[in-house]
Design a protein around this motif. Structure first.
Motif, PDB file in Angstrom:
ATOM      1  N   LEU A  43       0.836  -1.204   0.000  1.00 21.29           N
ATOM      2  CA  LEU A  43       0.000   0.000   0.000  1.00 21.29           C
ATOM      3  C   LEU A  43       0.871   1.254   0.000  1.00 21.29           C
ATOM      4  CD1 LEU A  43      -2.936   1.157   0.308  1.00 21.29           C
ATOM      5  CD2 LEU A  43      -2.499   1.166   2.758  1.00 21.29           C
ATOM      6  N   MET A  44       1.917   1.236   0.809  1.00 23.08           N
ATOM      7  CA  MET A  44       2.811   2.387   0.879  1.00 23.08           C
ATOM      8  C   MET A  44       3.540   2.603  -0.448  1.00 23.08           C
ATOM      9  SD  MET A  44       4.183   1.783   4.772  1.00 23.08           S
ATOM     10  CE  MET A  44       5.263   3.204   4.833  1.00 23.08           C
ATOM     11  N   ALA A  45       3.945   1.517  -1.111  1.00 28.20           N
ATOM     12  CA  ALA A  45       4.604   1.652  -2.414  1.00 28.20           C
ATOM     13  C   ALA A  45       3.651   2.281  -3.423  1.00 28.20           C
ATOM     14  CB  ALA A  45       5.096   0.294  -2.910  1.00 28.20           C
ATOM     15  N   ARG A  46       2.376   1.845  -3.427  1.00 25.84           N
ATOM     16  CA  ARG A  46       1.399   2.450  -4.342  1.00 25.84           C
ATOM     17  C   ARG A  46       1.216   3.931  -4.021  1.00 25.84           C
ATOM     18  NH1 ARG A  46      -1.147  -2.317  -3.187  1.00 25.84           N
ATOM     19  NH2 ARG A  46      -2.775  -1.317  -1.971  1.00 25.84           N
ATOM     20  N   ASN A  47       1.212   4.264  -2.734  1.00 28.55           N
ATOM     21  CA  ASN A  47       1.092   5.681  -2.360  1.00 28.55           C
ATOM     22  C   ASN A  47       2.281   6.485  -2.875  1.00 28.55           C
ATOM     23  OD1 ASN A  47      -1.405   5.763  -1.013  1.00 28.55           O
ATOM     24  ND2 ASN A  47      -0.494   4.907   0.833  1.00 28.55           N
ATOM     25  N   TRP A  48       3.481   5.939  -2.772  1.00 28.82           N
ATOM     26  CA  TRP A  48       4.652   6.655  -3.279  1.00 28.82           C
ATOM     27  C   TRP A  48       4.580   6.813  -4.793  1.00 28.82           C
ATOM     28  CZ3 TRP A  48       7.443   9.981  -0.960  1.00 28.82           C
ATOM     29  CH2 TRP A  48       7.593   9.925   0.423  1.00 28.82           C
ATOM     30  N   ARG A  49       3.969   5.859  -5.489  1.00 28.03           N
ATOM     31  CA  ARG A  49       3.793   6.011  -6.944  1.00 28.03           C
ATOM     32  C   ARG A  49       2.791   7.135  -7.246  1.00 28.03           C
ATOM     33  NH1 ARG A  49       7.204   2.565  -8.427  1.00 28.03           N
ATOM     34  NH2 ARG A  49       7.261   0.405  -7.803  1.00 28.03           N
ATOM     35  N   ILE A  50       1.762   7.242  -6.418  1.00 25.81           N
ATOM     36  CA  ILE A  50       0.809   8.346  -6.570  1.00 25.81           C
ATOM     37  C   ILE A  50       1.523   9.673  -6.324  1.00 25.81           C
ATOM     38  CG2 ILE A  50      -1.237   9.442  -5.549  1.00 25.81           C
ATOM     39  CD1 ILE A  50      -2.237   6.531  -4.954  1.00 25.81           C
ATOM     40  N   ILE A  51       2.354   9.705  -5.277  1.00 26.24           N
ATOM     41  CA  ILE A  51       3.100  10.922  -4.965  1.00 26.24           C
ATOM     42  C   ILE A  51       4.022  11.281  -6.132  1.00 26.24           C
ATOM     43  CG2 ILE A  51       4.893  11.874  -3.444  1.00 26.24           C
ATOM     44  CD1 ILE A  51       3.519  10.160  -1.161  1.00 26.24           C
ATOM     45  N   ALA A  52       4.685  10.272  -6.704  1.00 25.14           N
ATOM     46  CA  ALA A  52       5.568  10.532  -7.853  1.00 25.14           C
ATOM     47  C   ALA A  52       4.782  11.127  -9.015  1.00 25.14           C
ATOM     48  CB  ALA A  52       6.267   9.243  -8.284  1.00 25.14           C
ATOM     49  N   GLU A  53       3.615  10.560  -9.306  1.00 23.17           N
ATOM     50  CA  GLU A  53       2.794  11.077 -10.410  1.00 23.17           C
ATOM     51  C   GLU A  53       2.315  12.491 -10.114  1.00 23.17           C
ATOM     52  OE1 GLU A  53       1.101  11.449 -14.022  1.00 23.17           O
ATOM     53  OE2 GLU A  53       2.489   9.904 -13.349  1.00 23.17           O
ATOM     54  N   ALA A  54       1.923  12.745  -8.865  1.00 22.98           N
ATOM     55  CA  ALA A  54       1.478  14.091  -8.485  1.00 22.98           C
ATOM     56  C   ALA A  54       2.614  15.096  -8.667  1.00 22.98           C
ATOM     57  CB  ALA A  54       0.987  14.093  -7.041  1.00 22.98           C
ATOM     58  N   ARG A  55       3.806  14.699  -8.278  1.00 24.70           N
ATOM     59  CA  ARG A  55       4.950  15.602  -8.421  1.00 24.70           C
ATOM     60  C   ARG A  55       5.288  15.836  -9.893  1.00 24.70           C
ATOM     61  NH1 ARG A  55       8.759  13.481  -3.353  1.00 24.70           N
ATOM     62  NH2 ARG A  55       7.385  14.324  -1.734  1.00 24.70           N
ATOM     63  N   ARG A  56       5.162  14.795 -10.711  1.00 22.64           N
ATOM     64  CA  ARG A  56       5.378  14.984 -12.162  1.00 22.64           C
ATOM     65  C   ARG A  56       4.369  15.968 -12.726  1.00 22.64           C
ATOM     66  NH1 ARG A  56       7.659   9.919 -12.070  1.00 22.64           N
ATOM     67  NH2 ARG A  56       5.759   8.723 -11.976  1.00 22.64           N
ATOM     68  N   MET A  57       3.109  15.811 -12.320  1.00 24.91           N
ATOM     69  CA  MET A  57       2.055  16.719 -12.787  1.00 24.91           C
ATOM     70  C   MET A  57       2.343  18.156 -12.375  1.00 24.91           C
ATOM     71  SD  MET A  57      -1.465  14.560 -12.120  1.00 24.91           S
ATOM     72  CE  MET A  57      -2.554  15.869 -12.678  1.00 24.91           C
ATOM     73  N   ALA A  58       2.954  18.317 -11.205  1.00 24.22           N
ATOM     74  CA  ALA A  58       3.244  19.651 -10.690  1.00 24.22           C
ATOM     75  C   ALA A  58       4.560  20.204 -11.244  1.00 24.22           C
ATOM     76  CB  ALA A  58       3.290  19.613  -9.163  1.00 24.22           C
ATOM     77  N   ASN A  99       7.628  18.821 -10.763  1.00 27.40           N
ATOM     78  CA  ASN A  99       8.730  18.551  -9.841  1.00 27.40           C
ATOM     79  C   ASN A  99       9.381  17.217 -10.220  1.00 27.40           C
ATOM     80  OD1 ASN A  99      10.437  18.015  -7.708  1.00 27.40           O
ATOM     81  ND2 ASN A  99       8.904  18.338  -6.102  1.00 27.40           N
ATOM     82  N   ALA A 100      10.254  17.234 -11.224  1.00 21.40           N
ATOM     83  CA  ALA A 100      10.875  16.000 -11.719  1.00 21.40           C
ATOM     84  C   ALA A 100      11.774  15.356 -10.675  1.00 21.40           C
ATOM     85  CB  ALA A 100      11.660  16.281 -12.996  1.00 21.40           C
ATOM     86  N   ALA A 101      12.555  16.156  -9.947  1.00 25.59           N
ATOM     87  CA  ALA A 101      13.453  15.590  -8.933  1.00 25.59           C
ATOM     88  C   ALA A 101      12.644  14.934  -7.808  1.00 25.59           C
ATOM     89  CB  ALA A 101      14.365  16.677  -8.369  1.00 25.59           C
ATOM     90  N   GLY A 102      11.584  15.582  -7.383  1.00 25.98           N
ATOM     91  CA  GLY A 102      10.724  15.005  -6.351  1.00 25.98           C
ATOM     92  C   GLY A 102      10.046  13.732  -6.817  1.00 25.98           C
ATOM     93  N   ALA A 103       9.674  13.689  -8.099  1.00 25.19           N
ATOM     94  CA  ALA A 103       9.057  12.490  -8.661  1.00 25.19           C
ATOM     95  C   ALA A 103      10.045  11.332  -8.661  1.00 25.19           C
ATOM     96  CB  ALA A 103       8.549  12.764 -10.074  1.00 25.19           C
ATOM     97  N   ARG A 104      11.311  11.614  -9.027  1.00 19.17           N
ATOM     98  CA  ARG A 104      12.332  10.552  -9.015  1.00 19.17           C
ATOM     99  C   ARG A 104      12.547  10.029  -7.597  1.00 19.17           C
ATOM    100  NH1 ARG A 104      14.589  13.966 -12.820  1.00 19.17           N
ATOM    101  NH2 ARG A 104      15.937  14.959 -11.277  1.00 19.17           N
ATOM    102  N   GLU A 105      12.568  10.924  -6.629  1.00 19.06           N
ATOM    103  CA  GLU A 105      12.730  10.527  -5.231  1.00 19.06           C
ATOM    104  C   GLU A 105      11.562   9.638  -4.781  1.00 19.06           C
ATOM    105  OE1 GLU A 105      12.270  12.637  -0.894  1.00 19.06           O
ATOM    106  OE2 GLU A 105      13.175  13.831  -2.493  1.00 19.06           O
TER     107      GLU A 105
END
Length: 176
Positions: free
Chosen positions: A140-155, A157-163
């Motif tokens: 569940l946490m891994a899926r949440n981090w993937r959501i966070i990565a996608e949200a950061r890409r949308m915003a 924030n490429a470096a934040g998405a990679r993190e």
């Protein structure tokens, strides 16, 4: 004759509606896909049309947590999201949160809906909230981090998405 001519438009409308209706579902027979034991046929499950990021590997009825009402509202939200009604899905999930605000899966699904609605900041905040409630559920946490990565890409924030992708990979055991 005039009475018959007045019925023609109604008959044409009925025929057009019948032609536009989806075909009736049929049950498979022996030898066809969907066959269940002892010759009793069952329909094949519909494909999951939700975005991949929204798919929960655990079916709704096998959850260890969540009341029946919450599970029902999450199912309704899934159907609404598949139908393209993100606003309706959000409303259903918000109702589920009023019943159980500590269910991390509801927060995660609402984060996905917020991504669909183009609201990356809210999506990230909800995924973070889900992670706070996940109690060590690494998948569940891994899926949440993937959501966070996608949200950061949308915003933007490429470096934040990679993190965020790296944290998701670390939790799921994937390289990179």
């Amino acid at each position: 004759m005039q009475r018959f001519l007045r019925l023609v438009p109604a008959l044409v409308a009925v025929m057009l509606l019948a032609a536009c209706a989806p075909p009736q579902a049929t049950r498979p027979t022996a030898g066809e896909p969907g066959l269940v034991e002892e010759g009793v046929a069952a329909p094949l499950p519909a494909p999951d049309a939700r975005p991949a990021i929204a798919r929960d590997p655990a079916p709704a009825d096998s959850r260890a947590t969540g009341s029946d009402a919450v599970v029902a509202l999450m199912g309704e939200a899934d159907r609404q999201l598949v139908a393209g009604n993100a606003d309706g899905a959000a409303a259903s999930l918000e109702r589920a949160l009023r019943i159980d605000a500590r269910d991390p899966r509801v927060w995660q699904r609402l984060a996905v809906v917020r991504l669909q609605q183009g609201q990356p900041a809210q999506a990230e905040a909800m995924a973070v909230r889900s992670n706070g409630l996940a109690r060590g559920d690494r998948a569940l946490m891994a899926r949440n981090w993937r959501i966070i990565a996608e949200a950061r890409r949308m915003a933007g924030n490429a470096a934040g998405a990679r993190e965020a992708d790296a944290r998701a990979n670390q939790l799921s055991g994937e390289p990179g």
